[in-house]
Scaffold this motif. Structure first.
Motif, PDB file in Angstrom:
ATOM      1  N   GLN A  98      56.129  42.138  39.819  1.00  0.00           N
ATOM      2  CA  GLN A  98      55.084  42.097  40.836  1.00  0.00           C
ATOM      3  C   GLN A  98      53.697  42.160  40.205  1.00  0.00           C
ATOM      4  OE1 GLN A  98      55.438  41.287  44.000  1.00  0.00           O
ATOM      5  NE2 GLN A  98      57.612  41.088  43.531  1.00  0.00           N
ATOM      6  N   GLU A  99      53.524  43.006  39.189  1.00  0.00           N
ATOM      7  CA  GLU A  99      52.235  43.110  38.513  1.00  0.00           C
ATOM      8  C   GLU A  99      51.867  41.790  37.844  1.00  0.00           C
ATOM      9  OE1 GLU A  99      52.731  46.440  35.887  1.00  0.00           O
ATOM     10  OE2 GLU A  99      52.468  47.907  37.501  1.00  0.00           O
ATOM     11  N   LYS A 100      52.831  41.164  37.185  1.00  0.00           N
ATOM     12  CA  LYS A 100      52.557  39.884  36.529  1.00  0.00           C
ATOM     13  C   LYS A 100      52.237  38.791  37.536  1.00  0.00           C
ATOM     14  CE  LYS A 100      54.747  40.558  32.134  1.00  0.00           C
ATOM     15  NZ  LYS A 100      55.171  39.862  30.954  1.00  0.00           N
ATOM     16  N   LYS A 101      52.912  38.812  38.682  1.00  0.00           N
ATOM     17  CA  LYS A 101      52.619  37.838  39.732  1.00  0.00           C
ATOM     18  C   LYS A 101      51.202  38.024  40.254  1.00  0.00           C
ATOM     19  CE  LYS A 101      57.208  36.847  41.620  1.00  0.00           C
ATOM     20  NZ  LYS A 101      58.068  36.995  42.815  1.00  0.00           N
ATOM     21  N   GLN A 102      50.809  39.266  40.458  1.00  0.00           N
ATOM     22  CA  GLN A 102      49.467  39.544  40.961  1.00  0.00           C
ATOM     23  C   GLN A 102      48.415  39.087  39.965  1.00  0.00           C
ATOM     24  OE1 GLN A 102      49.447  43.718  41.867  1.00  0.00           O
ATOM     25  NE2 GLN A 102      50.424  43.446  43.853  1.00  0.00           N
ATOM     26  N   ILE A 103      48.625  39.376  38.697  1.00  0.00           N
ATOM     27  CA  ILE A 103      47.675  38.950  37.666  1.00  0.00           C
ATOM     28  C   ILE A 103      47.614  37.440  37.608  1.00  0.00           C
ATOM     29  CG2 ILE A 103      47.296  38.870  35.169  1.00  0.00           C
ATOM     30  CD1 ILE A 103      48.394  41.771  35.106  1.00  0.00           C
ATOM     31  N   SER A 104      48.759  36.811  37.648  1.00  0.00           N
ATOM     32  CA  SER A 104      48.809  35.351  37.604  1.00  0.00           C
ATOM     33  C   SER A 104      48.081  34.754  38.797  1.00  0.00           C
ATOM     34  CB  SER A 104      50.262  34.877  37.583  1.00  0.00           C
ATOM     35  OG  SER A 104      50.323  33.477  37.636  1.00  0.00           O
ATOM     36  N   ASN A 105      48.314  35.309  39.971  1.00  0.00           N
ATOM     37  CA  ASN A 105      47.660  34.806  41.179  1.00  0.00           C
ATOM     38  C   ASN A 105      46.152  35.001  41.121  1.00  0.00           C
ATOM     39  OD1 ASN A 105      50.081  33.987  42.280  1.00  0.00           O
ATOM     40  ND2 ASN A 105      50.364  35.828  43.486  1.00  0.00           N
ATOM     41  N   LYS A 106      45.705  36.123  40.568  1.00  0.00           N
ATOM     42  CA  LYS A 106      44.275  36.379  40.489  1.00  0.00           C
ATOM     43  C   LYS A 106      43.579  35.355  39.604  1.00  0.00           C
ATOM     44  CE  LYS A 106      43.995  41.283  41.471  1.00  0.00           C
ATOM     45  NZ  LYS A 106      43.675  42.608  40.934  1.00  0.00           N
ATOM     46  N   PHE A 107      44.197  35.008  38.497  1.00  0.00           N
ATOM     47  CA  PHE A 107      43.546  34.100  37.567  1.00  0.00           C
ATOM     48  C   PHE A 107      43.646  32.647  37.998  1.00  0.00           C
ATOM     49  CE2 PHE A 107      44.030  37.778  34.701  1.00  0.00           C
ATOM     50  CZ  PHE A 107      42.686  37.943  34.421  1.00  0.00           C
ATOM     51  N   THR A 108      44.511  32.352  38.933  1.00  0.00           N
ATOM     52  CA  THR A 108      44.594  30.986  39.428  1.00  0.00           C
ATOM     53  C   THR A 108      43.848  30.823  40.750  1.00  0.00           C
ATOM     54  OG1 THR A 108      46.712  31.436  40.508  1.00  0.00           O
ATOM     55  CG2 THR A 108      46.799  30.507  38.304  1.00  0.00           C
ATOM     56  N   ASP A 109      43.356  31.903  41.265  1.00  0.00           N
ATOM     57  CA  ASP A 109      42.638  31.869  42.535  1.00  0.00           C
ATOM     58  C   ASP A 109      41.155  31.625  42.261  1.00  0.00           C
ATOM     59  OD1 ASP A 109      41.492  32.254  45.011  1.00  0.00           O
ATOM     60  OD2 ASP A 109      42.400  34.213  45.350  1.00  0.00           O
ATOM     61  N   ILE A 110      40.698  30.404  42.497  1.00  0.00           N
ATOM     62  CA  ILE A 110      39.325  30.016  42.208  1.00  0.00           C
ATOM     63  C   ILE A 110      38.328  30.895  42.969  1.00  0.00           C
ATOM     64  CG2 ILE A 110      37.641  28.141  42.399  1.00  0.00           C
ATOM     65  CD1 ILE A 110      39.757  27.796  40.189  1.00  0.00           C
ATOM     66  N   LYS A 111      38.636  31.229  44.194  1.00  0.00           N
ATOM     67  CA  LYS A 111      37.729  32.067  44.978  1.00  0.00           C
ATOM     68  C   LYS A 111      37.547  33.422  44.283  1.00  0.00           C
ATOM     69  CE  LYS A 111      37.043  34.138  49.501  1.00  0.00           C
ATOM     70  NZ  LYS A 111      37.645  34.471  50.783  1.00  0.00           N
ATOM     71  N   TYR A 112      38.628  34.009  43.810  1.00  0.00           N
ATOM     72  CA  TYR A 112      38.557  35.283  43.117  1.00  0.00           C
ATOM     73  C   TYR A 112      37.700  35.161  41.860  1.00  0.00           C
ATOM     74  CZ  TYR A 112      39.957  39.297  40.319  1.00  0.00           C
ATOM     75  OH  TYR A 112      39.946  40.418  39.536  1.00  0.00           O
ATOM     76  N   ILE A 113      37.913  34.104  41.102  1.00  0.00           N
ATOM     77  CA  ILE A 113      37.150  33.898  39.869  1.00  0.00           C
ATOM     78  C   ILE A 113      35.664  33.758  40.193  1.00  0.00           C
ATOM     79  CG2 ILE A 113      36.742  32.290  37.958  1.00  0.00           C
ATOM     80  CD1 ILE A 113      39.790  31.763  37.975  1.00  0.00           C
ATOM     81  N   ASN A 114      35.338  32.974  41.199  1.00  0.00           N
ATOM     82  CA  ASN A 114      33.933  32.803  41.580  1.00  0.00           C
ATOM     83  C   ASN A 114      33.303  34.120  42.012  1.00  0.00           C
ATOM     84  OD1 ASN A 114      33.837  30.076  40.968  1.00  0.00           O
ATOM     85  ND2 ASN A 114      34.429  29.443  43.026  1.00  0.00           N
ATOM     86  N   GLU A 115      34.046  34.924  42.754  1.00  0.00           N
ATOM     87  CA  GLU A 115      33.531  36.226  43.172  1.00  0.00           C
ATOM     88  C   GLU A 115      33.251  37.112  41.957  1.00  0.00           C
ATOM     89  OE1 GLU A 115      36.576  37.675  45.775  1.00  0.00           O
ATOM     90  OE2 GLU A 115      35.913  36.438  47.460  1.00  0.00           O
ATOM     91  N   GLN A 116      34.152  37.059  40.991  1.00  0.00           N
ATOM     92  CA  GLN A 116      33.959  37.855  39.785  1.00  0.00           C
ATOM     93  C   GLN A 116      32.751  37.376  38.980  1.00  0.00           C
ATOM     94  OE1 GLN A 116      35.729  40.693  39.022  1.00  0.00           O
ATOM     95  NE2 GLN A 116      36.367  40.314  41.121  1.00  0.00           N
TER      96      GLN A 116
END
Length: 74
Positions: A33-51
């Protein structure tokens, strides 16, 4: 996917008690689950832009960038 490493792990699992297997299964589920969450965060363009927006407005980061630019003569 039957790598020698996985075959050895499967063999080693056979000697564990039910309690140990259940504990291990919980740990594996948590790591997956942790790896899935990390993977999803780095592929989520909206998240990256917010960061990136948050980093750009961070005073410490701005000071570091200014110091680096100063060292490089920019």
């Amino acid at each position: 996917m039957n790598s020698p490493h996985l075959i050895k792990i499967e063999h080693d699992l056979r000697v564990l008690s039910l309690e140990e297997l259940e504990w291990l299964l919980e740990r594996i589920e948590k790591q997956v689950q942790e790896k899935k969450q990390i993977s999803n965060k780095f592929t989520d363009i909206k998240y990256i832009n917010e960061q990136l927006v948050a980093m750009a407005s961070d005073l410490y980061i701005q000071l570091e960038i200014a110091a680096i630019n100063n060292e490089l003569g920019l």
